[in-house]
Motif scaffolding. Structure first.
Motif, PDB file in Angstrom:
ATOM      1  N   THR A   1     -89.107 -27.527  27.567  1.00 45.51           N
ATOM      2  CA  THR A   1     -90.305 -28.364  26.973  1.00 45.51           C
ATOM      3  C   THR A   1     -90.050 -29.710  26.635  1.00 45.51           C
ATOM      4  O   THR A   1     -88.983 -29.945  26.123  1.00 45.51           O
ATOM      5  N   ILE A   2     -91.145 -30.583  26.638  1.00 48.57           N
ATOM      6  CA  ILE A   2     -90.941 -31.689  26.628  1.00 48.57           C
ATOM      7  C   ILE A   2     -91.975 -32.311  25.720  1.00 48.57           C
ATOM      8  O   ILE A   2     -91.512 -33.014  24.812  1.00 48.57           O
ATOM      9  N   PHE A   3     -93.195 -31.788  25.800  1.00 47.41           N
ATOM     10  CA  PHE A   3     -94.260 -32.383  24.877  1.00 47.41           C
ATOM     11  C   PHE A   3     -95.445 -31.216  24.651  1.00 47.41           C
ATOM     12  O   PHE A   3     -95.335 -30.245  25.583  1.00 47.41           O
ATOM     13  N   PHE A   4     -96.437 -31.400  23.750  1.00 48.19           N
ATOM     14  CA  PHE A   4     -97.208 -30.462  23.428  1.00 48.19           C
ATOM     15  C   PHE A   4     -98.552 -30.868  23.231  1.00 48.19           C
ATOM     16  O   PHE A   4     -98.586 -32.213  23.189  1.00 48.19           O
ATOM     17  N   THR A   5     -99.592 -30.224  23.435  1.00 47.94           N
ATOM     18  CA  THR A   5    -101.039 -30.520  23.555  1.00 47.94           C
ATOM     19  C   THR A   5    -101.707 -29.940  22.163  1.00 47.94           C
ATOM     20  O   THR A   5    -101.203 -28.799  21.983  1.00 47.94           O
ATOM     21  N   LEU A   6    -102.758 -30.444  21.533  1.00 45.23           N
ATOM     22  CA  LEU A   6    -103.153 -29.813  20.634  1.00 45.23           C
ATOM     23  C   LEU A   6    -104.830 -29.861  21.045  1.00 45.23           C
ATOM     24  O   LEU A   6    -105.306 -31.002  21.228  1.00 45.23           O
ATOM     25  N   THR A   7    -105.316 -28.589  20.863  1.00 43.97           N
ATOM     26  CA  THR A   7    -106.657 -28.640  21.464  1.00 43.97           C
ATOM     27  C   THR A   7    -107.489 -27.992  20.075  1.00 43.97           C
ATOM     28  O   THR A   7    -106.934 -26.907  19.696  1.00 43.97           O
ATOM     29  N   ILE A   8    -108.545 -28.640  19.693  1.00 46.23           N
ATOM     30  CA  ILE A   8    -109.332 -27.906  18.750  1.00 46.23           C
ATOM     31  C   ILE A   8    -110.774 -27.823  19.066  1.00 46.23           C
ATOM     32  O   ILE A   8    -111.462 -28.506  19.702  1.00 46.23           O
ATOM     33  N   ASP A   9    -111.398 -26.343  19.313  1.00 45.29           N
ATOM     34  CA  ASP A   9    -112.590 -26.006  19.758  1.00 45.29           C
ATOM     35  C   ASP A   9    -112.853 -26.679  21.140  1.00 45.29           C
ATOM     36  O   ASP A   9    -113.859 -27.260  21.555  1.00 45.29           O
ATOM     37  N   GLY A  10    -111.853 -26.525  22.059  1.00 44.71           N
ATOM     38  CA  GLY A  10    -111.954 -27.285  23.229  1.00 44.71           C
ATOM     39  C   GLY A  10    -111.807 -28.766  23.471  1.00 44.71           C
ATOM     40  O   GLY A  10    -111.729 -29.090  24.561  1.00 44.71           O
ATOM     41  N   GLU A  11    -111.542 -29.532  22.412  1.00 40.38           N
ATOM     42  CA  GLU A  11    -111.305 -30.833  22.468  1.00 40.38           C
ATOM     43  C   GLU A  11    -109.961 -31.250  22.249  1.00 40.38           C
ATOM     44  O   GLU A  11    -109.213 -30.915  21.089  1.00 40.38           O
ATOM     45  N   SER A  12    -109.296 -32.046  23.152  1.00 40.17           N
ATOM     46  CA  SER A  12    -108.136 -32.160  23.036  1.00 40.17           C
ATOM     47  C   SER A  12    -107.820 -33.557  22.034  1.00 40.17           C
ATOM     48  O   SER A  12    -108.613 -34.365  21.990  1.00 40.17           O
ATOM     49  N   LEU A  13    -106.866 -33.136  21.261  1.00 43.90           N
ATOM     50  CA  LEU A  13    -106.399 -34.358  20.324  1.00 43.90           C
ATOM     51  C   LEU A  13    -105.088 -35.134  20.772  1.00 43.90           C
ATOM     52  O   LEU A  13    -104.483 -35.989  19.973  1.00 43.90           O
TER      53      LEU A  13
ATOM     54  N   SER B   1     -96.769 -20.127   8.469  1.00 45.13           N
ATOM     55  CA  SER B   1     -96.476 -21.427   8.100  1.00 45.13           C
ATOM     56  C   SER B   1     -97.328 -22.584   8.503  1.00 45.13           C
ATOM     57  O   SER B   1     -97.854 -22.345   9.555  1.00 45.13           O
ATOM     58  N   SER B   2     -97.066 -23.751   7.843  1.00 48.06           N
ATOM     59  CA  SER B   2     -97.995 -24.929   8.299  1.00 48.06           C
ATOM     60  C   SER B   2     -97.262 -25.304   9.675  1.00 48.06           C
ATOM     61  O   SER B   2     -96.062 -25.109   9.925  1.00 48.06           O
ATOM     62  N   ILE B   3     -98.146 -25.783  10.441  1.00 52.98           N
ATOM     63  CA  ILE B   3     -97.425 -26.471  11.580  1.00 52.98           C
ATOM     64  C   ILE B   3     -97.341 -27.939  11.852  1.00 52.98           C
ATOM     65  O   ILE B   3     -98.622 -28.542  11.369  1.00 52.98           O
ATOM     66  N   ARG B   4     -96.413 -28.850  12.023  1.00 49.74           N
ATOM     67  CA  ARG B   4     -96.346 -30.076  12.019  1.00 49.74           C
ATOM     68  C   ARG B   4     -96.220 -30.684  13.418  1.00 49.74           C
ATOM     69  O   ARG B   4     -94.892 -30.287  13.989  1.00 49.74           O
TER      70      ARG B   4
ATOM     71  N   THR C   1    -110.931 -22.826  15.893  1.00 46.00           N
ATOM     72  CA  THR C   1    -109.915 -22.179  16.590  1.00 46.00           C
ATOM     73  C   THR C   1    -109.327 -23.679  17.129  1.00 46.00           C
ATOM     74  O   THR C   1    -109.844 -24.486  17.612  1.00 46.00           O
ATOM     75  N   GLY C   2    -107.861 -23.174  17.615  1.00 50.46           N
ATOM     76  CA  GLY C   2    -107.086 -24.211  18.061  1.00 50.46           C
ATOM     77  C   GLY C   2    -106.249 -23.615  19.167  1.00 50.46           C
ATOM     78  O   GLY C   2    -105.890 -22.272  19.244  1.00 50.46           O
ATOM     79  N   GLN C   3    -105.435 -24.644  19.820  1.00 45.98           N
ATOM     80  CA  GLN C   3    -104.366 -24.020  20.851  1.00 45.98           C
ATOM     81  C   GLN C   3    -103.597 -25.009  20.924  1.00 45.98           C
ATOM     82  O   GLN C   3    -103.708 -26.192  20.989  1.00 45.98           O
ATOM     83  N   ILE C   4    -102.233 -24.729  20.805  1.00 46.98           N
ATOM     84  CA  ILE C   4    -101.116 -25.725  20.944  1.00 46.98           C
ATOM     85  C   ILE C   4    -100.595 -24.970  22.279  1.00 46.98           C
ATOM     86  O   ILE C   4    -100.054 -23.847  22.483  1.00 46.98           O
ATOM     87  N   ALA C   5    -100.312 -25.837  23.194  1.00 49.61           N
ATOM     88  CA  ALA C   5     -99.586 -25.617  24.475  1.00 49.61           C
ATOM     89  C   ALA C   5     -98.309 -26.467  24.653  1.00 49.61           C
ATOM     90  O   ALA C   5     -98.340 -27.588  24.256  1.00 49.61           O
ATOM     91  N   ALA C   6     -97.374 -25.712  25.206  1.00 51.78           N
ATOM     92  CA  ALA C   6     -95.935 -26.611  25.279  1.00 51.78           C
ATOM     93  C   ALA C   6     -95.948 -26.871  26.760  1.00 51.78           C
ATOM     94  O   ALA C   6     -96.053 -25.994  27.532  1.00 51.78           O
TER      95      ALA C   6
ATOM     96  N   GLN D   1     -98.015 -21.136  25.385  1.00 53.65           N
ATOM     97  CA  GLN D   1     -99.219 -21.573  24.550  1.00 53.65           C
ATOM     98  C   GLN D   1     -99.672 -20.420  23.403  1.00 53.65           C
ATOM     99  O   GLN D   1     -99.510 -19.538  23.654  1.00 53.65           O
ATOM    100  N   TRP D   2    -100.360 -21.157  22.533  1.00 53.66           N
ATOM    101  CA  TRP D   2    -100.427 -20.298  21.087  1.00 53.66           C
ATOM    102  C   TRP D   2    -101.778 -20.620  20.746  1.00 53.66           C
ATOM    103  O   TRP D   2    -102.296 -21.814  20.503  1.00 53.66           O
TER     104      TRP D   2
END
Length: 145
Positions: free
Chosen positions: A10-22, A59-62, A89-94, A104-105
């Motif tokens: 794994t090199i990087f992660f994405t964060l998506t909140i209600d379908g919108e990528s941050l 736990s909180s996610i950083r 809702t959110g999604q984190i993908a490695a 992904q979570w």
């Protein structure tokens, strides 16, 4: 071992909140949960103490990354809390270096709790980074986020 099967790449992660990528992040800490255990002693049973599951805590996610144009999306999301709290809702993908998903979570009821911008100083010419800390109420099917 072929690189597309290497689970440790794994090199990087994405964060998506209600379908919108941050955007993309290069660090992610705190993907964890813990089940609190309640101990119950049963009268006449001296062989063991019952250990019963109680609450589940998360736990909180950083998430960390160098500053990018996506910083404005994060700032807008954090600022939106002042107009009323919604817990999307959110999604984190490695992701691997080639962009393929390792894992992904899905996250329920996500809320930003802290954003930390870079320290800009001519005395320390390091990469300008940001840290986003989020909290949530549990994991869900990652495909549903």
């Amino acid at each position: 071992m072929p690189s597309d099967l290497d689970p440790g790449s794994t090199i990087f992660f994405t964060l998506t909140i209600d379908g919108e990528s941050l955007g993309y992040f290069n660090g992610c800490e705190g993907l964890s949960s813990e089940v609190e255990i309640e101990h119950h002693q049963e009268g006449g049973n001296n062989g063991f103490v019952w250990q019963l599951p109680s609450r589940v805590t998360y736990s909180s996610i950083r998430l960390t990354r160098p500053l990018t144009p996506d910083t404005a999306k994060v700032a807008a999301w954090v600022s939106s809390i002042t107009t009323g709290v919604t817990r999307p809702t959110g999604q984190i993908a490695a992701l691997r270096a080639d962009g393929s998903v390792v894992a992904q979570w899905g996250l329920l009821d996500v809320l930003p709790v802290r954003w930390q911008g870079p320290s800009l100083s001519p005395d320390s010419p390091a990469v300008a980074t940001e840290v986003l800390e989020i909290t949530h109420h549990g994991f869900t099917d990652a495909g549903a986020a």
